[in-house]
Design an enzyme around this catalytic site. Structure first.
Site, PDB file in Angstrom:
ATOM      1  N   ARG A  42      46.522  24.233  80.014  1.00  0.00           N
ATOM      2  CA  ARG A  42      45.551  23.357  80.684  1.00  0.00           C
ATOM      3  C   ARG A  42      44.159  23.490  80.069  1.00  0.00           C
ATOM      4  O   ARG A  42      43.377  22.541  80.107  1.00  0.00           O
ATOM      5  CB  ARG A  42      45.506  23.659  82.187  1.00  0.00           C
ATOM      6  N   LYS A 207      55.437  24.441  95.957  1.00  0.00           N
ATOM      7  CA  LYS A 207      54.537  23.695  96.857  1.00  0.00           C
ATOM      8  C   LYS A 207      55.381  22.770  97.739  1.00  0.00           C
ATOM      9  O   LYS A 207      55.345  21.541  97.634  1.00  0.00           O
ATOM     10  CB  LYS A 207      53.506  22.919  96.038  1.00  0.00           C
ATOM     11  N   GLY A 355      51.634  22.258  86.202  1.00  0.00           N
ATOM     12  CA  GLY A 355      51.091  23.411  85.490  1.00  0.00           C
ATOM     13  C   GLY A 355      52.178  24.434  85.192  1.00  0.00           C
ATOM     14  O   GLY A 355      52.300  24.911  84.058  1.00  0.00           O
ATOM     15  N   GLY A 379      51.851  17.592  91.128  1.00  0.00           N
ATOM     16  CA  GLY A 379      51.586  16.800  92.329  1.00  0.00           C
ATOM     17  C   GLY A 379      50.920  15.476  91.976  1.00  0.00           C
ATOM     18  O   GLY A 379      51.258  14.427  92.552  1.00  0.00           O
TER      19      GLY A 379
HETATM   20  N1  LIG Z   1      63.194  29.898  94.922  1.00  0.00           N
HETATM   21  C1  LIG Z   1      61.888  30.107  94.743  1.00  0.00           C
HETATM   22  N2  LIG Z   1      61.199  30.905  95.594  1.00  0.00           N
HETATM   23  C2  LIG Z   1      59.876  31.135  95.409  1.00  0.00           C
HETATM   24  N3  LIG Z   1      59.152  30.602  94.411  1.00  0.00           N
HETATM   25  C3  LIG Z   1      59.786  29.788  93.546  1.00  0.00           C
HETATM   26  C4  LIG Z   1      61.170  29.494  93.671  1.00  0.00           C
HETATM   27  N4  LIG Z   1      61.508  28.668  92.657  1.00  0.00           N
HETATM   28  C5  LIG Z   1      60.403  28.449  91.942  1.00  0.00           C
HETATM   29  N5  LIG Z   1      59.360  29.128  92.448  1.00  0.00           N
HETATM   30  C6  LIG Z   1      57.980  29.215  91.925  1.00  0.00           C
HETATM   31  O1  LIG Z   1      57.366  27.949  91.929  1.00  0.00           O
HETATM   32  C7  LIG Z   1      56.198  28.055  91.122  1.00  0.00           C
HETATM   33  C8  LIG Z   1      55.794  26.716  90.596  1.00  0.00           C
HETATM   34  O2  LIG Z   1      55.669  25.809  91.669  1.00  0.00           O
HETATM   35  P1  LIG Z   1      54.734  24.510  91.618  1.00  0.00           P
HETATM   36  O3  LIG Z   1      53.300  24.928  91.583  1.00  0.00           O
HETATM   37  O4  LIG Z   1      55.194  23.671  92.749  1.00  0.00           O
HETATM   38  O5  LIG Z   1      55.134  23.859  90.222  1.00  0.00           O
HETATM   39  P2  LIG Z   1      54.224  23.010  89.207  1.00  0.00           P
HETATM   40  O6  LIG Z   1      52.974  23.829  88.915  1.00  0.00           O
HETATM   41  O7  LIG Z   1      55.066  22.807  87.995  1.00  0.00           O
HETATM   42  O8  LIG Z   1      53.895  21.742  89.944  1.00  0.00           O
HETATM   43  C9  LIG Z   1      56.557  29.045  90.024  1.00  0.00           C
HETATM   44  O9  LIG Z   1      55.542  30.009  89.945  1.00  0.00           O
HETATM   45  C10 LIG Z   1      57.899  29.641  90.473  1.00  0.00           C
HETATM   46  O10 LIG Z   1      57.937  31.042  90.371  1.00  0.00           O
HETATM   47  O1  LIG Z   2      48.308  23.134  89.828  1.00  0.00           O
HETATM   48  C1  LIG Z   2      48.045  22.004  90.219  1.00  0.00           C
HETATM   49  O2  LIG Z   2      48.973  21.115  90.606  1.00  0.00           O
HETATM   50  P1  LIG Z   2      50.564  21.193  90.260  1.00  0.00           P
HETATM   51  O3  LIG Z   2      51.097  22.581  90.605  1.00  0.00           O
HETATM   52  O4  LIG Z   2      51.129  20.136  91.161  1.00  0.00           O
HETATM   53  O5  LIG Z   2      50.730  20.856  88.809  1.00  0.00           O
HETATM   54  C2  LIG Z   2      46.640  21.472  90.252  1.00  0.00           C
HETATM   55  O6  LIG Z   2      45.719  22.385  89.677  1.00  0.00           O
HETATM   56  C3  LIG Z   2      46.236  21.133  91.692  1.00  0.00           C
HETATM   57  O7  LIG Z   2      46.226  22.311  92.459  1.00  0.00           O
HETATM   58  P2  LIG Z   2      46.449  22.213  94.068  1.00  0.00           P
HETATM   59  O8  LIG Z   2      47.880  21.752  94.291  1.00  0.00           O
HETATM   60  O9  LIG Z   2      46.182  23.605  94.575  1.00  0.00           O
HETATM   61  O10 LIG Z   2      45.452  21.188  94.582  1.00  0.00           O
END
Ligand SMILES: Nc1ncnc2c1ncn2[C@@H]1O[C@H](COP(=O)(O)OP(=O)(O)O)[C@@H](O)[C@H]1O
Ligand SMILES: O=C(OP(=O)(O)O)[C@H](O)COP(=O)(O)O
Length: 398
Positions: A42, A207, A355, A379
């Site tokens: 990023r 999330k 991310g 997101g």
């Molecule tokens: N079964 C699980 N339990 C807890 N955490 C998890 C699980 N599967 C994936 N994760 C965690 O989810 C995190 C990423 O989630 P998220 O922020 O939603 O993805 P992104 O950043 O790609 O949008 C990773 O750090 C990973 O370790």
């Molecule tokens: O990591 C982010 O989003 P992402 O995990 O959905 O890719 C962005 O920095 C937004 O962070 P936020 O979901 O805490 O507002």
């Protein structure tokens, strides 16, 4: 509505002007060594914008959030290590202000010379950044806007947040979209028109509540939705299974049951479980209906990977957000690796967003060029694909 761009700003001339840049420097840190940035993608993604402004003689003030602190300073979420890496990648100094709008920030901004770069401390250390109260957000936005003569938004990963630095600051300053935001929106718009079918979306990550809200809107647009990661357990619970200590949104179980009735959603049939959240935990692979009460699911199992790969094998368009498991810890990385590899073999257009998902692609040593596009926002991409107006983009259009 046309959006003014960074190129427009550069052609107006920026030498000696203070340009406030919203970036998404929300990078992941090493789980075993929390002071080490595990993926700087990023930071790299926003470099072209910062370099263009710096080289044109602007006085650049960069602002970002990191993680989800609760509106007060929290050393765990300081951007200080990001400033160090940022400076290394930029090849020139980045002055770190150890507050967001206080004396340190005011001093750093006032000392800026042409081509200089300041990074403010984590925006979310101030409650005004994420406040739902417009006046509180507006007051914080006014303090931030005082640091700039123009505003550039290049924080694609945060454009879905109605936050002060994303939504309110652009109302107070001449505003422009950075190259990253423009490129991301351009690529994702190809998925909103008439994507080639089958169109498969893969969702995982942690999330959970954010993403459950998106699924409802996305379902009518896709052919199949594959669910893994932390969010799958709320669906497994909706099927009547016990999920032990796995991530669970109890109040969303009924919603998940309704969503499953669409017939378009596939959930794991087997799960990698552990007795605790650690690389040296006791680990087992069980069917999805046999998660031990005191254990937690940290990855999808091999049968699920095979089933997901089969669906992906026929897909013509794929969007993937959210790791299938805790890929940062070796015993729980196979699900993410397996699904990612299946996506690299898709004969069609593939997008990875988020991310951590983008970080997973790199951490697992996968060939980045095998994906059609790797987005910095998870997101944000999902809400764009859902057809929602993104507050950050709307603010640039005004
Ligand atoms: N079964 C699980 N339990 C807890 N955490 C998890 C699980 N599967 C994936 N994760 C965690 O989810 C995190 C990423 O989630 P998220 O922020 O939603 O993805 P992104 O950043 O790609 O949008 C990773 O750090 C990973 O370790
Ligand atoms: O990591 C982010 O989003 P992402 O995990 O959905 O890719 C962005 O920095 C937004 O962070 P936020 O979901 O805490 O507002």
């Amino acid at each position: 509505m046309t959006i003014r761009t960074l190129d427009d700003l550069l052609s107006e001339g920026v030498a000696g002007r203070r340009v406030l840049v919203r970036a998404d420097l929300n990078v992941p840190f090493d789980k075993a060594n929390p002071s080490v940035i595990s993926d700087d993608g990023r930071i790299r993604a926003v470099l072209p914008t910062i370099i263009a402004l710096r080289d044109a003689g602007a006085r650049v003030v960069v602002m970002s959030h990191l993680g989800r602190p609760k509106g007060a300073p929290d050393p765990k979420y300081t951007l200080a290590p990001v400033a160090v890496r940022f400076s290394e990648l930029l090849g020139s100094p980045v002055v770190f202000a150890d507050d967001t709008v206080g004396a340190s920030a005011q001093d750093a901004v006032s000392r800026l010379t042409d081509g200089g770069v300041v990074l403010l401390e984590n925006l979310r250390f101030n409650p005004g950044e994420t406040s739902k109260d417009e006046a509180e957000r507006g007051a914080f936005a006014a303090q931030l806007a005082a640091f700039g003569d123009a505003y550039v938004d290049d924080a694609f990963g945060a454009v879905h947040r109605k936050h002060a630095s994303v939504y309110d600051v652009p109302a107070l300053l001449p505003h422009y979209a950075g190259g990253l935001v423009l490129r991301e929106v351009e690529v994702l718009s190809t998925l909103t028109g008439n994507p080639e079918r089958p169109y498969v979306v893969v969702l995982g990550g942690s999330k959970v509540s954010d993403k459950l809200a998106v699924i409802q809107a996305l379902l009518p647009k896709v052919d199949t939705l594959l669910i893994g990661g932390g969010m799958c357990f709320t669906f497994l619970k909706a099927l009547g299974y016990e999920v032990g200590k796995s991530l669970l949104e109890d109040d969303q179980v009924d919603t998940c049951r309704d969503l499953l009735a669409s017939g378009k959603i596939k959930v794991p049939t087997d799960v990698v479980v552990a007795d605790r959240f650690a690389a040296d935990a006791q680990v087992d692979t069980v069917t999805a209906d046999a998660i031990p009460a005191e254990w937690l699911g940290l990855d999808i199992g091999p049968d699920t990977v095979a089933a997901f790969a089969e669906v992906l094998g026929t897909a013509k368009t794929v969007f993937w957000n959210g790791p299938m498991g805790v890929f940062e810890l070796a015993p729980f990385a196979a699900g993410t690796r397996g699904v990612a590899e299946a996506i690299t073999k898709v004969d069609g257009f593939t997008v990875v967003g988020g991310g951590d998902s983008a970080a997973a692609v790199r951490a697992l040593g996968l060939d980045e060029s095998a994906f059609g596009h790797i987005s910095t926002g998870g997101g944000a991409s999902l809400e764009y694909l859902e057809g929602k107006t993104l507050p950050g983009v709307a603010a640039l259009e005004k």
